[in-house]
Design an enzyme around this catalytic site. Sequence first.
Site, PDB file in Angstrom:
ATOM      1  N   GLY A  13       0.814  -1.215   0.000  1.00 54.76           N
ATOM      2  CA  GLY A  13       0.000   0.000   0.000  1.00 54.76           C
ATOM      3  C   GLY A  13       0.841   1.256   0.000  1.00 54.76           C
ATOM      4  N   ALA A  14       1.888   1.267  -0.840  1.00 56.06           N
ATOM      5  CA  ALA A  14       2.868   2.357  -0.797  1.00 56.06           C
ATOM      6  C   ALA A  14       2.649   3.421  -1.858  1.00 56.06           C
ATOM      7  CB  ALA A  14       4.279   1.788  -0.930  1.00 56.06           C
ATOM      8  N   SER A  15       1.492   3.421  -2.513  1.00 56.92           N
ATOM      9  CA  SER A  15       1.256   4.421  -3.556  1.00 56.92           C
ATOM     10  C   SER A  15       0.744   5.741  -2.997  1.00 56.92           C
ATOM     11  CB  SER A  15       0.259   3.888  -4.589  1.00 56.92           C
ATOM     12  OG  SER A  15      -1.013   3.670  -3.998  1.00 56.92           O
ATOM     13  N   ARG A  16       0.381   5.764  -1.726  1.00 57.82           N
ATOM     14  CA  ARG A  16      -0.168   6.990  -1.131  1.00 57.82           C
ATOM     15  C   ARG A  16      -0.066   6.912   0.387  1.00 57.82           C
ATOM     16  NH1 ARG A  16      -6.793   6.328  -1.440  1.00 57.82           N
ATOM     17  NH2 ARG A  16      -6.891   4.306  -0.373  1.00 57.82           N
ATOM     18  N   ASP A  64      -2.885  -7.509  -5.172  1.00 55.65           N
ATOM     19  CA  ASP A  64      -4.005  -7.380  -4.244  1.00 55.65           C
ATOM     20  C   ASP A  64      -3.676  -8.268  -3.058  1.00 55.65           C
ATOM     21  OD1 ASP A  64      -6.384  -7.610  -2.821  1.00 55.65           O
ATOM     22  OD2 ASP A  64      -7.647  -7.667  -4.610  1.00 55.65           O
ATOM     23  N   SER A 147      -3.699   0.135  14.142  1.00 62.68           N
ATOM     24  CA  SER A 147      -4.558   1.281  14.415  1.00 62.68           C
ATOM     25  C   SER A 147      -4.799   1.406  15.913  1.00 62.68           C
ATOM     26  CB  SER A 147      -5.901   1.132  13.695  1.00 62.68           C
ATOM     27  OG  SER A 147      -6.827   2.104  14.140  1.00 62.68           O
ATOM     28  N   TYR A 160     -13.543  -3.220  11.840  1.00 60.39           N
ATOM     29  CA  TYR A 160     -12.186  -2.688  11.684  1.00 60.39           C
ATOM     30  C   TYR A 160     -11.316  -3.074  12.874  1.00 60.39           C
ATOM     31  CZ  TYR A 160      -8.533   0.832  10.862  1.00 60.39           C
ATOM     32  OH  TYR A 160      -7.339   1.475  10.644  1.00 60.39           O
ATOM     33  N   LYS A 164      -7.840  -5.416  12.868  1.00 61.40           N
ATOM     34  CA  LYS A 164      -6.551  -4.880  13.295  1.00 61.40           C
ATOM     35  C   LYS A 164      -6.043  -5.590  14.546  1.00 61.40           C
ATOM     36  CE  LYS A 164      -5.577  -1.654  10.232  1.00 61.40           C
ATOM     37  NZ  LYS A 164      -4.358  -1.714   9.397  1.00 61.40           N
TER      38      LYS A 164
END
Length: 254
Positions: A13-16, A64, A147, A160, A164
């Site tokens: 998840g390193a695009s943003r 994915d 989180s 969620y 986590k």
Amino acid sequence: MPGLEGRVALITGASRGIGAATAVMLAEQGADVAINYNSSRDAAESVAAQVRSLGRRAGVYQADIRSFDDCQRMVDAALGDFSKIDILVNNAGIGYETFGTPLVTEIEPADLQQFLNFNTFGSFYMCKLVVPQMRALPRGDVIMVSSFSAQALRVRMGAYSVSKAGMEALAQVLAKEEREHGIRVNIVAPGLVDTAMGDGFLDSRGADKKTYEKDAPFGFICQPEDVAGAILYLVSESGRYVTGQRITVNGGAF
């Protein structure tokens, strides 16, 4: 703080957001970076360009993380390009912006499964694929980006929080199992961060970012770089004696 020269980090998840900030920060300290994305290739390439501008190597890999086969393909490609992975940052996941915040009894089973697939199983897949090759390296580091919600259990955060919490349990067991191999496993648990996921949480609560910021610790919302800084400490030489720990990055808003 000593640098990360000679080390290779794979960040999911390193695009943003937090993942992108971590990629750049680790590269600034000398690491080469394998950048994972699911659908935002252009954004991932932009992060890779920033890494290369710092004189470091970067690779971009689509996967994915809900799919073990996708994860296997990505890890094989990254190992083919970099020969090793000694830092794994499990950052990819989903939050409230995807399914909202229903009560526990109102959660659709399929939605809970999606949270688990992203936030728990995705991290498990990556650890299963990456950690074994770390055992032959001088040092390995695994970071779970969890989180505040994994322990600060609140209403309408059930799916969620459960996903986590599963990630954190995985990290604690892995830390004990892999210590003999020189592998450190730690958790970084942010509160609200100024990202798309953070925006989704505020929207789900009908909250306004500017209003929230007025009451935020230190007068501002946590930025992705604040979380990346904690990750950098843990994977650096300064964090060499830290494993099985959880750093909460929420400005003390308990």
